[in-house]
Design a protein around this motif. Structure first.
Motif, PDB file in Angstrom:
ATOM      1  N   UNK A 164       2.405  49.635 -23.824  1.00  0.00           N
ATOM      2  CA  UNK A 164       1.772  50.340 -24.923  1.00  0.00           C
ATOM      3  C   UNK A 164       0.466  50.942 -24.408  1.00  0.00           C
ATOM      4  N   UNK A 165      -0.252  51.634 -25.292  1.00  0.00           N
ATOM      5  CA  UNK A 165      -1.450  52.355 -24.833  1.00  0.00           C
ATOM      6  C   UNK A 165      -2.510  51.388 -24.307  1.00  0.00           C
ATOM      7  N   UNK A 166      -2.644  50.245 -24.949  1.00  0.00           N
ATOM      8  CA  UNK A 166      -3.608  49.269 -24.479  1.00  0.00           C
ATOM      9  C   UNK A 166      -3.305  48.770 -23.082  1.00  0.00           C
ATOM     10  N   UNK A 167      -2.029  48.542 -22.788  1.00  0.00           N
ATOM     11  CA  UNK A 167      -1.646  48.093 -21.447  1.00  0.00           C
ATOM     12  C   UNK A 167      -1.924  49.177 -20.414  1.00  0.00           C
ATOM     13  N   UNK A 168      -1.611  50.419 -20.764  1.00  0.00           N
ATOM     14  CA  UNK A 168      -1.876  51.536 -19.846  1.00  0.00           C
ATOM     15  C   UNK A 168      -3.355  51.590 -19.502  1.00  0.00           C
ATOM     16  N   UNK A 169      -4.208  51.476 -20.521  1.00  0.00           N
ATOM     17  CA  UNK A 169      -5.647  51.530 -20.277  1.00  0.00           C
ATOM     18  C   UNK A 169      -6.131  50.334 -19.472  1.00  0.00           C
ATOM     19  N   UNK A 170      -5.528  49.170 -19.700  1.00  0.00           N
ATOM     20  CA  UNK A 170      -5.925  47.978 -18.950  1.00  0.00           C
ATOM     21  C   UNK A 170      -5.575  48.119 -17.468  1.00  0.00           C
ATOM     22  N   UNK A 171      -4.398  48.655 -17.180  1.00  0.00           N
ATOM     23  CA  UNK A 171      -4.007  48.880 -15.784  1.00  0.00           C
ATOM     24  C   UNK A 171      -4.935  49.891 -15.129  1.00  0.00           C
ATOM     25  N   UNK A 172      -5.231  50.977 -15.844  1.00  0.00           N
ATOM     26  CA  UNK A 172      -6.131  52.003 -15.305  1.00  0.00           C
ATOM     27  C   UNK A 172      -7.510  51.427 -15.028  1.00  0.00           C
ATOM     28  N   UNK A 173      -8.022  50.605 -15.952  1.00  0.00           N
ATOM     29  CA  UNK A 173      -9.337  49.998 -15.765  1.00  0.00           C
ATOM     30  C   UNK A 173      -9.340  49.054 -14.566  1.00  0.00           C
ATOM     31  N   UNK A 174      -8.246  48.316 -14.395  1.00  0.00           N
ATOM     32  CA  UNK A 174      -8.156  47.405 -13.257  1.00  0.00           C
ATOM     33  C   UNK A 174      -8.170  48.175 -11.943  1.00  0.00           C
ATOM     34  N   UNK A 175      -7.408  49.256 -11.879  1.00  0.00           N
ATOM     35  CA  UNK A 175      -7.393  50.059 -10.662  1.00  0.00           C
ATOM     36  C   UNK A 175      -8.777  50.636 -10.372  1.00  0.00           C
ATOM     37  N   UNK A 176      -9.460  51.092 -11.419  1.00  0.00           N
ATOM     38  CA  UNK A 176     -10.826  51.603 -11.236  1.00  0.00           C
ATOM     39  C   UNK A 176     -11.742  50.518 -10.682  1.00  0.00           C
ATOM     40  N   UNK A 177     -11.636  49.332 -11.246  1.00  0.00           N
ATOM     41  CA  UNK A 177     -12.477  48.221 -10.811  1.00  0.00           C
ATOM     42  C   UNK A 177     -12.190  47.847  -9.356  1.00  0.00           C
ATOM     43  N   UNK A 178     -10.924  47.743  -9.009  1.00  0.00           N
ATOM     44  CA  UNK A 178     -10.565  47.363  -7.646  1.00  0.00           C
ATOM     45  C   UNK A 178     -10.950  48.446  -6.643  1.00  0.00           C
ATOM     46  N   UNK A 179     -10.843  49.716  -7.044  1.00  0.00           N
ATOM     47  CA  UNK A 179     -11.183  50.811  -6.138  1.00  0.00           C
ATOM     48  C   UNK A 179     -12.657  50.745  -5.732  1.00  0.00           C
ATOM     49  N   UNK A 180     -13.499  50.319  -6.653  1.00  0.00           N
ATOM     50  CA  UNK A 180     -14.938  50.283  -6.399  1.00  0.00           C
ATOM     51  C   UNK A 180     -15.405  48.958  -5.821  1.00  0.00           C
ATOM     52  N   UNK A 181     -14.488  48.053  -5.557  1.00  0.00           N
ATOM     53  CA  UNK A 181     -14.835  46.714  -5.074  1.00  0.00           C
ATOM     54  C   UNK A 181     -14.471  46.599  -3.594  1.00  0.00           C
TER      55      UNK A 181
END
Length: 363
Positions: A35-52
């Motif tokens: 669902x939309x919430x899951x999509x946003x959660x995955x995107x946020x995780x990728x953003x977080x990991x990319x900057x870590x």
């Protein structure tokens, strides 16, 4: 083990474990459908990991053995579309396609551990990973034709760039996979390159533990490569698929399919029977376009064509027949490919070649 929880949502677990970023789809009762919430959660995780800088590998996996991810939440999109408000659906697909692109362009190694069913949006969160591990329980499909939609989440590009398929067969095979909703077996996945490794023992927990504790090489040492594949039905029928599904005119492809003889041709006709004629025409145009452009441009074309089809009656009718009433008796208009007008074909062609909208947050 150094365990650091990161962002959390009800249906996506995100953790940093000894330098590994782990994203777990955890909605097993819905077969991990996005669902939309899951999509946003995955995107946020990728953003977080990319900057870590401490994260040097990312794993996408799922809870439960039956499904990795059975697709996206098109029922909610249909509900909002039927009110005349297309904004929620547009926003969901924009965010999903941005997330797909973020996964495909992630700067450090990404691994999708695909155990069980992966359909539709499930391929968007697996096929774009650099390493794609399957188990003996895995099968994959893109079934959008029956719901009046088109092949999306970047798979119009993936299907036409399969690394182990001969170059002169890639577009035709892509059109075949997009239009028929063919179920790719483990052998098909390994032969084509959609999967890179097979976890023969199916012990996903042990694979995850090895990747987290010992690194990617140690985890992959538990797997075997494509040499372990058995006979692929796609490989066995590739010459016929290439000759039959070549070209950007679905009407001509349909004539070849209708005239073909043999058991496989009979199976293909049965697979095509539930499809929306406009989706068949659109997918053929889209796959031929995506074969020659970047993933980003293919995603933009998918978005534009999807918006066009969602604003027509066939999408809500197809979702009703497949996912709401589940009677599999959709009434599409036009009802046959022969009834698709030249004006409709031209509108599809213009939409694919010149996407009318771009994502809000291109990466």
């Amino acid at each position: 083990m150094n365990t650091t929880p990161t962002s959390q949502s009800a249906d996506v677990r995100v953790e940093k474990l000894d330098g590994a970023g782990v994203i777990t789809l955890d909605r097993p009762k819905a077969l991990n459908a996005l669902d939309h919430g899951m999509i946003n959660a995955i995107a946020a995780a990728l953003d977080s990991f990319r900057d870590d800088d401490a994260v040097d590998r990312v794993l996408l996996c799922s809870a439960g053995e039956k499904a990795y991810c059975a697709g996206g939440d098109v029922r909610s999109v249909r509900d909002s579309d039927l009110t005349g408000d297309y904004t929620p659906g547009d926003d969901l697909f924009r965010d999903e396609y941005d997330m797909n692109h973020a996964l495909a362009t992630f700067p450090t190694p990404t691994v999708a551990l695909v155990d069980g069913i992966a359909m539709g949006g499930g391929l968007g969160v697996s096929a774009h990973a650099g390493v794609r591990v399957v188990t003996g329980r895995t099968w994959q499909s893109m079934p959008e034709m029956a719901i009046g939609f088109i092949t999306d989440v970047g798979i119009s590009h993936v299907f036409t760039h399969l690394p182990h398929v001969p170059e002169n067969s890639r577009v035709a095979l892509g059109v075949f996979l997009a239009t028929t909703a063919y179920r790719l077996t483990v052998d098909d996945l390994l032969w084509s390159g959609l999967a890179t490794h097979l976890l023969q023992d199916g012990d996903t927990a042990a694979f995850r533990e090895a990747l987290v504790s010992d690194g990617l090489d140690a985890a992959l040492a538990r797997t075997v490569g494509r040499d372990a594949a058995g006979e692929s039905t796609l490989a066995r029928n590739l010459d016929w698929i290439t000759a039959t599904f070549d070209g950007d005119d679905w009407s001509e492809i349909q004539r070849r399919v209708d005239a073909a003889e043999g058991d496989f041709a009979d199976e293909v006709r049965a697979m095509l029977a539930p499809a929306n004629p406009l989706s068949l025409v659109g997918a053929t145009e889209l796959l031929n376009y995506s074969a020659h452009v970047s993933l980003r441009r293919a995603l933009d074309a998918e978005f534009a064509l999807g918006c066009l089809l969602r604003r027509q009656p066939n999408f809500p009718e197809g979702v009703r027949a497949v996912l709401v009433d589940k009677d599999r008796q959709a009434t599409f208009s036009p009802a046959t490919v022969a009834e698709v007008t030249p004006e409709q074909r031209e509108e599809i062609r213009r939409t694919v070649a010149g996407p009318a909208a771009t994502p809000r947050n291109p990466r």
